[in-house]
Design a protein around this motif. Structure first.
Motif, PDB file in Angstrom:
ATOM      1  N   GLY A 178       0.782  -1.233   0.000  1.00 23.94           N
ATOM      2  CA  GLY A 178       0.000   0.000   0.000  1.00 23.94           C
ATOM      3  C   GLY A 178       0.809   1.276   0.000  1.00 23.94           C
ATOM      4  N   VAL A 179       2.142   1.169  -0.061  1.00 28.31           N
ATOM      5  CA  VAL A 179       2.989   2.358  -0.084  1.00 28.31           C
ATOM      6  C   VAL A 179       3.472   2.578  -1.515  1.00 28.31           C
ATOM      7  N   LEU A 180       3.120   3.718  -2.087  1.00 29.06           N
ATOM      8  CA  LEU A 180       3.515   4.056  -3.452  1.00 29.06           C
ATOM      9  C   LEU A 180       4.795   4.884  -3.404  1.00 29.06           C
ATOM     10  N   THR A 181       5.763   4.519  -4.230  1.00 33.79           N
ATOM     11  CA  THR A 181       7.048   5.212  -4.264  1.00 33.79           C
ATOM     12  C   THR A 181       7.293   5.742  -5.667  1.00 33.79           C
ATOM     13  N   ASN A 182       7.562   7.035  -5.758  1.00 34.33           N
ATOM     14  CA  ASN A 182       7.844   7.675  -7.033  1.00 34.33           C
ATOM     15  C   ASN A 182       8.971   8.676  -6.861  1.00 34.33           C
ATOM     16  N   CYS A 183       9.443   9.209  -7.974  1.00 34.34           N
ATOM     17  CA  CYS A 183      10.575  10.125  -7.957  1.00 34.34           C
ATOM     18  C   CYS A 183      10.272  11.335  -8.825  1.00 34.34           C
ATOM     19  N   VAL A 184      10.617  12.503  -8.346  1.00 36.32           N
ATOM     20  CA  VAL A 184      10.604  13.718  -9.159  1.00 36.32           C
ATOM     21  C   VAL A 184      12.045  14.023  -9.542  1.00 36.32           C
ATOM     22  N   ALA A 185      12.281  14.199 -10.838  1.00 38.15           N
ATOM     23  CA  ALA A 185      13.627  14.486 -11.334  1.00 38.15           C
ATOM     24  C   ALA A 185      13.656  15.908 -11.887  1.00 38.15           C
ATOM     25  N   PRO A 186      14.065  16.882 -11.082  1.00 41.34           N
ATOM     26  CA  PRO A 186      14.116  18.259 -11.571  1.00 41.34           C
ATOM     27  C   PRO A 186      15.274  18.459 -12.548  1.00 41.34           C
ATOM     28  N   GLY A 187      15.076  19.410 -13.457  1.00 42.48           N
ATOM     29  CA  GLY A 187      16.187  19.946 -14.222  1.00 42.48           C
ATOM     30  C   GLY A 187      16.853  21.038 -13.415  1.00 42.48           C
ATOM     31  N   SER A 188      17.428  22.003 -14.075  1.00 52.74           N
ATOM     32  CA  SER A 188      18.058  23.111 -13.362  1.00 52.74           C
ATOM     33  C   SER A 188      16.979  23.998 -12.755  1.00 52.74           C
ATOM     34  N   VAL A 189      17.119  24.278 -11.474  1.00 55.37           N
ATOM     35  CA  VAL A 189      16.122  25.048 -10.725  1.00 55.37           C
ATOM     36  C   VAL A 189      16.806  26.259 -10.099  1.00 55.37           C
TER      37      VAL A 189
END
Length: 259
Positions: A178-189
């Motif tokens: 029941g635990v969802l794992t995802n990733c945000v991959a930013p560019g240059s911020v």
């Protein structure tokens, strides 16, 4: 976007400034209670004081005992932990050099925070999350350099690539629980760190900033708020069938080569 995170508790690392501050602001604006975790005590306390329902947690994510204490305090204060945002991370300013000249201690510092710290933080937060049986969300903050490598920052590139595959591994292991794992991959911020490198007048690589932006179709760096919106989506009920994904927020940087 707007969603209802009322009754949810979010633990955000590296939350005292930059992208982390934007994330806690966005989650809090949608009703979540927040644990503002950072190694910067003054910053964490100031951010927590400005939010409607928050507590600071002074944590070096390389310190397993300190992490466990912070998670225990979270449960004591709020009674639950629903969302973990692994945002804390560092890169190098002084050592932008090829790998054959890269200092060993700087390698260990970066990988120790960016990858080892994420593992330690996730493992500790999962104990109460899984014990409660309500499911949960883990959002890891990676980087486009984990997808498309760049020069002169080998440990950062290696750690962010590791985060991407670790996210997928976690999704395979935790989804059935029941635990969802995802990733945000930013560019240059545009943050204080990137100002020191690129975007400030005295930035170390200021003269290269314009050339760098020519490889980004939108022609500008992102903002912390734009990254926070992606995190909010992955933490929200709207992403209930999203698991093991890498959400790239980079203005089109990794879409292809700009001639």
């Amino acid at each position: 976007m707007q969603c209802d995170l009322s009754g949810r508790v979010a633990f955000v690392t590296g939350a005292a400034g930059g992208i982390g501050r934007a994330i806690v602001d966005r989650l809090a604006a949608n009703g979540a209670s927040i644990v503002v975790a950072d190694i910067n005590a003054e910053g964490a306390e100031a951010v927590a004081a400005a939010l409607p329902d928050a507590m600071p947690a002074i944590v070096d994510i390389r310190d397993e005992a300190a992490i466990d204490r912070a998670v225990e305090r979270t449960i004591q204060r709020f009674g639950r932990l629903d969302i973990l945002v692994n945002n804390a991370g560092v890169n190098t300013l002084a050592h932008r050099v090829d790998i054959d000249a890269f200092p060993t201690e700087e390698w260990h510092r970066i990988v120790g925070i960016d990858l080892d710290g994420l593992f330690l933080m996730s493992r500790s937060a999962l104990k109460p999350m899984l014990a409660a049986g309500r499911g949960g969300r883990i959002v890891n903050i990676g980087s486009v350099v984990g997808l498309a490598a760049m020069r002169l920052q080998s440990p950062f590139v290696a750690a962010k690539a590791g985060i991407i595959h670790l996210t997928r591994s976690m999704a395979l292991e935790l989804g059935a629980k029941g635990v969802l794992t995802n990733c945000v991959a930013p560019g240059s911020v545009m943050t204080e760190g990137t100002k020191k490198l690129f975007y400030g007048e005295s930035g170390k690589f200021h003269e290269k900033a314009a050339a760098f932006m020519r490889h980004v179709p939108l022609g500008r760096p992102g903002t912390p708020e734009e990254i926070a919106e992606a995190v909010l989506f992955l933490a929200s009920p709207a992403s209930s069938y999203v698991n093991g994904q890498i959400l790239t927020v980079d203005g089109g940087w990794t879409a292809g080569y700009m001639m």
